[in-house]
Design an enzyme around this catalytic site. Sequence first.
Site, PDB file in Angstrom:
ATOM      1  N   GLN A 196       0.810  -1.210   0.000  1.00 55.08           N
ATOM      2  CA  GLN A 196       0.000   0.000   0.000  1.00 55.08           C
ATOM      3  C   GLN A 196       0.849   1.268   0.000  1.00 55.08           C
ATOM      4  OE1 GLN A 196      -0.500  -2.642   1.932  1.00 55.08           O
ATOM      5  NE2 GLN A 196      -2.663  -3.196   1.961  1.00 55.08           N
ATOM      6  N   GLU A 537      -8.980  -4.465   5.727  1.00 52.51           N
ATOM      7  CA  GLU A 537      -8.796  -5.456   6.774  1.00 52.51           C
ATOM      8  C   GLU A 537      -9.527  -4.993   8.019  1.00 52.51           C
ATOM      9  OE1 GLU A 537      -4.458  -7.441   5.831  1.00 52.51           O
ATOM     10  OE2 GLU A 537      -4.673  -6.000   7.479  1.00 52.51           O
ATOM     11  N   TYR A 540      -7.193  -6.198  13.865  1.00 56.32           N
ATOM     12  CA  TYR A 540      -6.605  -7.424  14.408  1.00 56.32           C
ATOM     13  C   TYR A 540      -6.865  -7.572  15.908  1.00 56.32           C
ATOM     14  CZ  TYR A 540      -3.391  -7.332  10.341  1.00 56.32           C
ATOM     15  OH  TYR A 540      -2.825  -7.314   9.103  1.00 56.32           O
TER      16      TYR A 540
END
Length: 640
Positions: A196, A537, A540
């Site tokens: 990215q 995403e 996490y």
Amino acid sequence: MPLAHLRCRRAAHPTPFRASTHHQGRLLAGAVAVALGVLGAVAAPAANAAPAATPSAMNPAKAAPAAAPDFGPNVRIFDPGMPVADIQAEVDAIAAQQVDDEMGTNRYSLLFKPGTYGSPETPLIIQVGYSTEVAGLGASPTDVTINGHVDAYNRCLSADNCIALNNFWRSVSNLTINVTGLDGCRSSANFWAASQASPMRRVNVTGGNLSLMDYCTAGPQYASGGFIADSKTGAVINGSQQQYLVRDSSIGSWSNGVWNQVFSGVNGAPAQSFPDPPYTTVASTPVSREKPYLTLDAAGRYAVFVPAVRKDSTGTTWENGPTAGRSIPLSDFFLARPSDTVQVINAQLARGKHLLLTPGVYDIDRSINVKRANTVVLGLGMATLTAVDGAVPLTVADVPGVDIAAVTIDAGETNSPALMRVGTQRAAKGSARAHNSWTDPANPTTLHDVFFRIGGPHVGKATVSLEVNSNDVLLDHIWAWRADHGNGVGWTTNTAQNGVIINGDDVTATGLFVEHYQQYKVIWNGERGRTVFFQNELPYDAPNQAAWQHDGVLGWAGYKVADSVRTHELWGGGSYVYNNVNPLIHATRGFEVPVTPGVRLHSLLTVNLGAGTLDHVINDTGAPVSTDAVGQPSYVADFG
């Protein structure tokens, strides 16, 4: 973006293998089988033939003539009359300093005057590290030719663990790379093994292949998430790139795909075939505008060229003649330094100046306010604005034609309500303010290569990274990142609710990367929104399910279209789950949209990266992804 399960396509049947490791919270688990049919046998990579100089050996005076504008100490301006060995020593010294300086404060811009550099006998080999820009100063990419390489290689964390997953924040633009030089495997392609925030724009690759993975180092060789625009290439080796957007370009061929490969307005693109192979091909880009760029003419005059808006565009802006647009003399710009206060910068903008941010990190304790239509704000060398005392570092008024390009915005230790706002806060639908008349669909305000960070270099907090309230805005390559590794990282440390909120109507995004935010990653409230390529995403680090749920829904979707919206379209979207802190956590869905005839999404997938469960792709449609099949996507080809 962490490593995930990778599938690389062979001409024959692949023989995958399993590999697993871990680096700073970036998941490195899955399977990879790399077969590159366009390559023959490859040898071990050769070391760069030119000796590297130390940073103390770099001599800016040698690179820039006395008459050059004062772009600051970290801009190097090269002339084709300079000895190749001298240029090589300069770029090697910068590369040696930057290749591992992921979260550092150094910034560099390497600029090449029109002409030819290197030769087949003495090639110029440029390795591009973190926070480094390599760009030509010609009117066309063909005005600057580098005989050699402009490469981004894997970072080798150990002798047998080389990846490009964290190769962020670098760029190459506006030049021709005539691939030549180096030995063995390294001679087989120009390598751009980056993930990215590493755009390739206005690049003409001749004489050899372009590889988006570095297959010359010991595996696993993963890469994830790139952007190419307004470029021309021959054969492209995609390899292990998990997702990629190529926009308004010409390519000779494309070798393979992993999960989500999107082509928009690309001559030579593979045919639409999602999900097998996972190619999403859009015939033309609904609206496009290329990034402004610095130029130098034959009389030694510097200017910034601003390309014109295109509708339903295909191919490059420059192959069939000069790029359409306007040229602004550099004398119309205020050349800011990191030592300049916001008061000074705003005073210059109020005088009618455009703004050029020279390389460095700027402490921003109040908003830089862009109020005038058609203002250009251009960063050199990954110029970075850091919020201080909860400031909103950059705001744009409800005016048309503003270009914000090549700027990174970091959150600071005190929470900012937003890191960037385009337009004023929007009133409720149906009110007089809901549909303002100050913007222009023929002249959209545009953000090019604008990147946001919450944590990473240091502790950062912001409620929202990017808030778009104006109508008719174009977002051309955005990466909004709540850090998963680096400094100041943790569920209660680098806090951020949302990455991007779109309140304006008729907003188009071409390349939207949004990762790890704690609630919805993207909220789209405006009508007639369009997105070409979305990659996300989920966070996490949620500690437990109770901390990550709302209104009876587990987790938060990556892409949320408001229930009130009646028209919206997306092409090519991926949402990934990796709850490594608590693998028992579920997310109900990757995409959440109203069910209405005008809301249509194409080529969607979710995938598990090694922990947690994502129950549905979109709303209640699509099979779950879990650790039962790490890296195996769940697909929905069309919805709505």
